[in-house]
Design a protein around this motif. Sequence first.
Motif, PDB file in Angstrom:
ATOM      1  N   LEU A 401       0.851  -1.182   0.000  1.00 17.43           N
ATOM      2  CA  LEU A 401       0.000   0.000   0.000  1.00 17.43           C
ATOM      3  C   LEU A 401       0.886   1.231   0.000  1.00 17.43           C
ATOM      4  CD1 LEU A 401      -2.799   1.373   0.289  1.00 17.43           C
ATOM      5  CD2 LEU A 401      -2.498   1.217   2.780  1.00 17.43           C
ATOM      6  N   GLY A 402       0.623   2.158  -0.914  1.00 18.26           N
ATOM      7  CA  GLY A 402       1.411   3.379  -0.994  1.00 18.26           C
ATOM      8  C   GLY A 402       0.539   4.616  -1.123  1.00 18.26           C
ATOM      9  N   LEU A 403       0.938   5.690  -0.445  1.00 12.35           N
ATOM     10  CA  LEU A 403       0.308   7.003  -0.570  1.00 12.35           C
ATOM     11  C   LEU A 403       1.385   7.971  -1.017  1.00 12.35           C
ATOM     12  CD1 LEU A 403      -1.728   7.048   2.775  1.00 12.35           C
ATOM     13  CD2 LEU A 403      -2.592   6.493   0.498  1.00 12.35           C
ATOM     14  N   TYR A 404       1.098   8.783  -2.038  1.00 14.88           N
ATOM     15  CA  TYR A 404       2.155   9.615  -2.600  1.00 14.88           C
ATOM     16  C   TYR A 404       1.628  10.975  -3.033  1.00 14.88           C
ATOM     17  CZ  TYR A 404       0.182   8.327  -7.165  1.00 14.88           C
ATOM     18  OH  TYR A 404      -0.659   8.154  -8.236  1.00 14.88           O
ATOM     19  N   ALA A 405       2.575  11.915  -3.127  1.00 15.49           N
ATOM     20  CA  ALA A 405       2.285  13.238  -3.678  1.00 15.49           C
ATOM     21  C   ALA A 405       3.595  13.830  -4.171  1.00 15.49           C
ATOM     22  CB  ALA A 405       1.656  14.149  -2.635  1.00 15.49           C
ATOM     23  N   GLN A 406       3.527  14.499  -5.304  1.00 16.18           N
ATOM     24  CA  GLN A 406       4.697  15.199  -5.839  1.00 16.18           C
ATOM     25  C   GLN A 406       4.235  16.472  -6.525  1.00 16.18           C
ATOM     26  OE1 GLN A 406       8.153  13.115  -7.536  1.00 16.18           O
ATOM     27  NE2 GLN A 406       7.836  14.292  -9.417  1.00 16.18           N
ATOM     28  N   GLY A 407       4.890  17.576  -6.165  1.00 15.98           N
ATOM     29  CA  GLY A 407       4.541  18.862  -6.747  1.00 15.98           C
ATOM     30  C   GLY A 407       5.717  19.495  -7.452  1.00 15.98           C
ATOM     31  N   HIS A 408       5.415  20.200  -8.531  1.00 17.38           N
ATOM     32  CA  HIS A 408       6.426  20.963  -9.271  1.00 17.38           C
ATOM     33  C   HIS A 408       6.022  22.432  -9.160  1.00 17.38           C
ATOM     34  CE1 HIS A 408       8.477  22.461 -13.042  1.00 17.38           C
ATOM     35  NE2 HIS A 408       9.458  21.804 -12.434  1.00 17.38           N
ATOM     36  N   LEU A 409       6.775  23.171  -8.360  1.00 19.57           N
ATOM     37  CA  LEU A 409       6.428  24.545  -8.016  1.00 19.57           C
ATOM     38  C   LEU A 409       7.306  25.524  -8.781  1.00 19.57           C
ATOM     39  CD1 LEU A 409       4.933  26.592  -6.170  1.00 19.57           C
ATOM     40  CD2 LEU A 409       6.782  26.250  -4.498  1.00 19.57           C
ATOM     41  N   ARG A 410       6.670  26.444  -9.532  1.00 18.59           N
ATOM     42  CA  ARG A 410       7.402  27.468 -10.263  1.00 18.59           C
ATOM     43  C   ARG A 410       7.690  28.645  -9.331  1.00 18.59           C
ATOM     44  NH1 ARG A 410       4.510  24.651 -13.881  1.00 18.59           N
ATOM     45  NH2 ARG A 410       2.491  25.452 -13.163  1.00 18.59           N
ATOM     46  N   LEU A 411       8.961  28.772  -8.947  1.00 19.14           N
ATOM     47  CA  LEU A 411       9.370  29.830  -8.022  1.00 19.14           C
ATOM     48  C   LEU A 411       9.505  31.168  -8.728  1.00 19.14           C
ATOM     49  CD1 LEU A 411      12.065  27.756  -6.092  1.00 19.14           C
ATOM     50  CD2 LEU A 411       9.687  28.139  -5.442  1.00 19.14           C
ATOM     51  N   THR A 412      10.040  31.135  -9.954  1.00 20.38           N
ATOM     52  CA  THR A 412      10.135  32.322 -10.801  1.00 20.38           C
ATOM     53  C   THR A 412       9.788  31.883 -12.217  1.00 20.38           C
ATOM     54  OG1 THR A 412      12.457  32.064 -11.468  1.00 20.38           O
ATOM     55  CG2 THR A 412      12.045  33.133  -9.346  1.00 20.38           C
ATOM     56  N   ASP A 413       9.932  32.794 -13.166  1.00 26.29           N
ATOM     57  CA  ASP A 413       9.661  32.439 -14.552  1.00 26.29           C
ATOM     58  C   ASP A 413      10.611  31.360 -15.061  1.00 26.29           C
ATOM     59  OD1 ASP A 413       7.621  34.234 -14.637  1.00 26.29           O
ATOM     60  OD2 ASP A 413       8.789  35.835 -15.606  1.00 26.29           O
ATOM     61  N   ARG A 414      11.771  31.226 -14.432  1.00 27.66           N
ATOM     62  CA  ARG A 414      12.779  30.292 -14.930  1.00 27.66           C
ATOM     63  C   ARG A 414      13.170  29.209 -13.931  1.00 27.66           C
ATOM     64  NH1 ARG A 414      17.348  34.354 -17.014  1.00 27.66           N
ATOM     65  NH2 ARG A 414      18.253  32.449 -17.864  1.00 27.66           N
ATOM     66  N   LEU A 415      12.908  29.421 -12.647  1.00 24.54           N
ATOM     67  CA  LEU A 415      13.349  28.499 -11.602  1.00 24.54           C
ATOM     68  C   LEU A 415      12.151  27.784 -10.989  1.00 24.54           C
ATOM     69  CD1 LEU A 415      15.707  27.459  -9.795  1.00 24.54           C
ATOM     70  CD2 LEU A 415      15.162  29.363  -8.236  1.00 24.54           C
ATOM     71  N   SER A 416      12.290  26.447 -10.856  1.00 22.21           N
ATOM     72  CA  SER A 416      11.219  25.637 -10.268  1.00 22.21           C
ATOM     73  C   SER A 416      11.815  24.628  -9.293  1.00 22.21           C
ATOM     74  CB  SER A 416      10.431  24.897 -11.353  1.00 22.21           C
ATOM     75  OG  SER A 416       9.824  25.795 -12.256  1.00 22.21           O
ATOM     76  N   ALA A 417      10.963  24.106  -8.425  1.00 19.10           N
ATOM     77  CA  ALA A 417      11.383  23.102  -7.450  1.00 19.10           C
ATOM     78  C   ALA A 417      10.416  21.930  -7.486  1.00 19.10           C
ATOM     79  CB  ALA A 417      11.440  23.699  -6.046  1.00 19.10           C
ATOM     80  N   THR A 418      10.950  20.736  -7.232  1.00 25.79           N
ATOM     81  CA  THR A 418      10.147  19.521  -7.151  1.00 25.79           C
ATOM     82  C   THR A 418      10.262  18.946  -5.753  1.00 25.79           C
ATOM     83  OG1 THR A 418      10.441  18.984  -9.489  1.00 25.79           O
ATOM     84  CG2 THR A 418       9.818  17.182  -8.025  1.00 25.79           C
ATOM     85  N   LEU A 419       9.124  18.664  -5.140  1.00 27.34           N
ATOM     86  CA  LEU A 419       9.084  18.031  -3.830  1.00 27.34           C
ATOM     87  C   LEU A 419       8.122  16.859  -3.912  1.00 27.34           C
ATOM     88  CD1 LEU A 419       8.805  21.190  -1.516  1.00 27.34           C
ATOM     89  CD2 LEU A 419      10.851  19.821  -1.970  1.00 27.34           C
ATOM     90  N   GLY A 420       8.602  15.680  -3.498  1.00 29.37           N
ATOM     91  CA  GLY A 420       7.754  14.507  -3.554  1.00 29.37           C
ATOM     92  C   GLY A 420       8.000  13.587  -2.378  1.00 29.37           C
ATOM     93  N   LEU A 421       6.978  12.822  -2.006  1.00 28.28           N
ATOM     94  CA  LEU A 421       7.104  11.883  -0.899  1.00 28.28           C
ATOM     95  C   LEU A 421       6.103  10.752  -1.082  1.00 28.28           C
ATOM     96  CD1 LEU A 421       8.527  11.377   1.868  1.00 28.28           C
ATOM     97  CD2 LEU A 421       6.528  12.472   2.927  1.00 28.28           C
ATOM     98  N   ARG A 422       6.569   9.547  -0.803  1.00 27.24           N
ATOM     99  CA  ARG A 422       5.689   8.385  -0.829  1.00 27.24           C
ATOM    100  C   ARG A 422       5.886   7.606   0.468  1.00 27.24           C
ATOM    101  NH1 ARG A 422       3.819   5.797  -5.546  1.00 27.24           N
ATOM    102  NH2 ARG A 422       2.664   3.871  -5.152  1.00 27.24           N
ATOM    103  N   GLY A 423       4.801   7.264   1.097  1.00 23.22           N
ATOM    104  CA  GLY A 423       4.842   6.367   2.242  1.00 23.22           C
ATOM    105  C   GLY A 423       4.309   5.013   1.828  1.00 23.22           C
ATOM    106  N   TYR A 424       4.995   3.949   2.271  1.00 16.70           N
ATOM    107  CA  TYR A 424       4.558   2.610   1.857  1.00 16.70           C
ATOM    108  C   TYR A 424       4.526   1.662   3.049  1.00 16.70           C
ATOM    109  CZ  TYR A 424       9.309   0.718   2.215  1.00 16.70           C
ATOM    110  OH  TYR A 424      10.532   0.306   2.692  1.00 16.70           O
ATOM    111  N   ASN A 425       3.719   0.652   2.927  1.00 21.34           N
ATOM    112  CA  ASN A 425       3.676  -0.445   3.887  1.00 21.34           C
ATOM    113  C   ASN A 425       3.491  -1.734   3.101  1.00 21.34           C
ATOM    114  OD1 ASN A 425       2.033  -2.465   5.668  1.00 21.34           O
ATOM    115  ND2 ASN A 425       2.999  -1.077   7.122  1.00 21.34           N
ATOM    116  N   THR A 426       4.423  -2.658   3.270  1.00 25.67           N
ATOM    117  CA  THR A 426       4.394  -3.915   2.528  1.00 25.67           C
ATOM    118  C   THR A 426       4.390  -5.079   3.507  1.00 25.67           C
ATOM    119  OG1 THR A 426       5.654  -2.906   0.731  1.00 25.67           O
ATOM    120  CG2 THR A 426       5.499  -5.297   0.751  1.00 25.67           C
ATOM    121  N   ARG A 427       3.535  -6.035   3.263  1.00 24.50           N
ATOM    122  CA  ARG A 427       3.452  -7.235   4.105  1.00 24.50           C
ATOM    123  C   ARG A 427       3.509  -8.461   3.208  1.00 24.50           C
ATOM    124  NH1 ARG A 427       1.445  -9.239   9.077  1.00 24.50           N
ATOM    125  NH2 ARG A 427       0.567 -11.352   8.865  1.00 24.50           N
TER     126      ARG A 427
END
Length: 723
Positions: A401-427
């Motif tokens: 089971l996994g829950l995830y999110a990833q965003g691509h944020l435009r900080l300026t007209d030319r500069l952007s940042a990517t932040l992502g995280l996934r939590g998982y549980n495997t049995r």
Amino acid sequence: MLVSGGKARGVRREHRTVLVLVPVALAASPLAVRAEADNTLPPVIVTAERIPGPADKAPVSVAVVSQEDIEKKGLFQLNDLVGIVAGMAVPNGYSNMPQTVGLRGVGVSQPAMAQAVGIYVDDVPLLRGYATALWDLPDVVRYEVLRGPQGTLYGQNATAGAVKIVSADPDQITGSWVSAGLGNLGQREARGLFAGQLSPDLSASLAVSRRANDGFGYNATRHEDINKLDATQFRAKVKVRAGSSAHITFAVDGLLDRSDTNTTNYPLNHENAAPRVSYNASDAGAFKRKAGGASATAEWDVGAGMKLRSITAYRGYTDDPTVADWSGLEVERYEISQQVRQRTFSQELQMVWRGTDLDLVAGAMLLRDRFDFNRYVTAFPLAAPAPGYTQALTHQETRDLGLYAQGHLRLTDRLSATLGLRGYNTRQDAANAFWRTNAQFVPTQQVYDAPQLHTSEHGLLPRVGVDFNASPTTFLYASVARGEKFAGFNRAAESLISAGVAARPEKVTTYETGVKLRTAPERLTVNAAAFYNDYKDYLASLSGTTVNGVLVTDTVFLNAASARTYGVDLEAEKGLTADVSITSAVEWLRANFRSFLNPSGAAAGDFTGHTLPYAPRWSVALGLKGRRSMAGGLVTADAWLQYIDQQFIDAANTAALRAPRQTYLNFALTYAPDGSRWQASLRVRNATDRAYALARSRIPALGIDAAYYNAPRTVMANLRYDL
């Protein structure tokens, strides 16, 4: 070791070479047509970040193999991408063999276990390494190979990267066609793609493929061709629109593979040893695989830049039987007969939001996998008076089971940042058992029974990155990403202790920086990336180790090492003239163990500093392609060279087992008469007919020293008719 393409003395084999005709050119997209008119290279759209976008603006190292290249070059199984995609390794070369995929020196492991390179068909995951290799369907529009950990968006078990096989929806297909072809070594193929609009809101497509040959090898004892391909595939799709904002696509595909398993049993220790010649006296090599699945993908545009998606899928395969001899000698030394069955259900719910300054992908994924394995083994040690017979059983049920999110944020007209995280549980709930049997494989002595095994793991997989549009033609990015691969319990363990070992997840942290250039006047694209992989809890199969203070003499799959890999990927295409361009894909790689478990303490068991298996220092692909109007039609020609450096195939870096340098020269030619529905093509692979002994197996106690060989020179001609 490079050996000639000759045959053993006294062996006669008929080589049938038939030149035929083929299809390839598919309808060009408007963007591609416009790019050709402007004397530029057409843009490439990918879904690497689960949102369609141009490849040259994706902040990840992604190699794209187009539909045109797939068809012209005959890239119909995963191993065909080796030497085409920089840094990709697929040790097993034939589609009915269990497949493991590696990228940048990371990922090659046991096929029956979870894999470090995720393989996806239209965003549906294929688990383990069986029934993943052959995708010879004419509706495949591209391969996307994502290098580096992709855990945030693609889940656990994408430690080294992901391979996406993307097929067209029915309403994206502009026409129907059929083709047929013949070639040397009894090659024959028949393929077809049919699509149509059944109503304003309903479209459907059917892709079919039939591929076979008379065998790439020869059994000099039984006087028969071996190493045959015999595979039939189909995929049907139906797309239903519910107004202008929603649609659902149903897909079902199937594979029947009756190839044989004579792939690795070409003995090197026979007095008449020769490339692709076996001497096995028994009829080992029986194989039958039934595989396929069904999926339903629903998308709803809810407005304000937001889309919802649901992907529901059920997939499975059954290998029954798989019978294989390993020695290739007249007297049987080691033979396996096994049945493998897997059934997998997956459900993904996803939200995509595209805003002015933020693109966001979030979702949840549930996987349930059931795996059953039953193996019978006949082993005849040289020092034993009689063979031994055993049976190993494995049953595994894995839930992830996994829950995830990833965003691509435009900080300026030319500069952007990517932040992502996934939590998982495997049995994983598992059962292992092992018996000694008689020659008819009736159990006579139970060695152990472990019916109730349980393990679980959980973790977080982050991704952080920045990207910068330095100019309209130059894109820069840097990222740090974490990947983990679930390990679980051993398969076919021979002792109670090894059966009960559940290894920890294998972990990789990747630091990457890259540049992507695209200049229109010069028709130049360049994608380059430098990477460093910090590799921990490396999974390996070890024997003679100690578990909980007890010496285990059989093989145990456990966390054995830490390692690092680093290098540079480079892919480029340059238009030389309006009709001619040159392509290249290069990777330079260093991959070494920083530490390695040494159960015996002996110097010979110290693998620290050794090179990782299947990590060639160089892999290179160079290509030249052109098109010209002549003889009343359009002629396209391609030539490409593949070079793969020598590589070790074991952690011990055994010199005798090292795979040699490989060089392959290939050609493709297509002719499409003006105003005609016919197209003719000719494809030549391994034109110089090089033969390389690969994936060598040496078991001195059983008298085994054998290898599998690459495919010989193949010539395929094909004729296509557009309906």
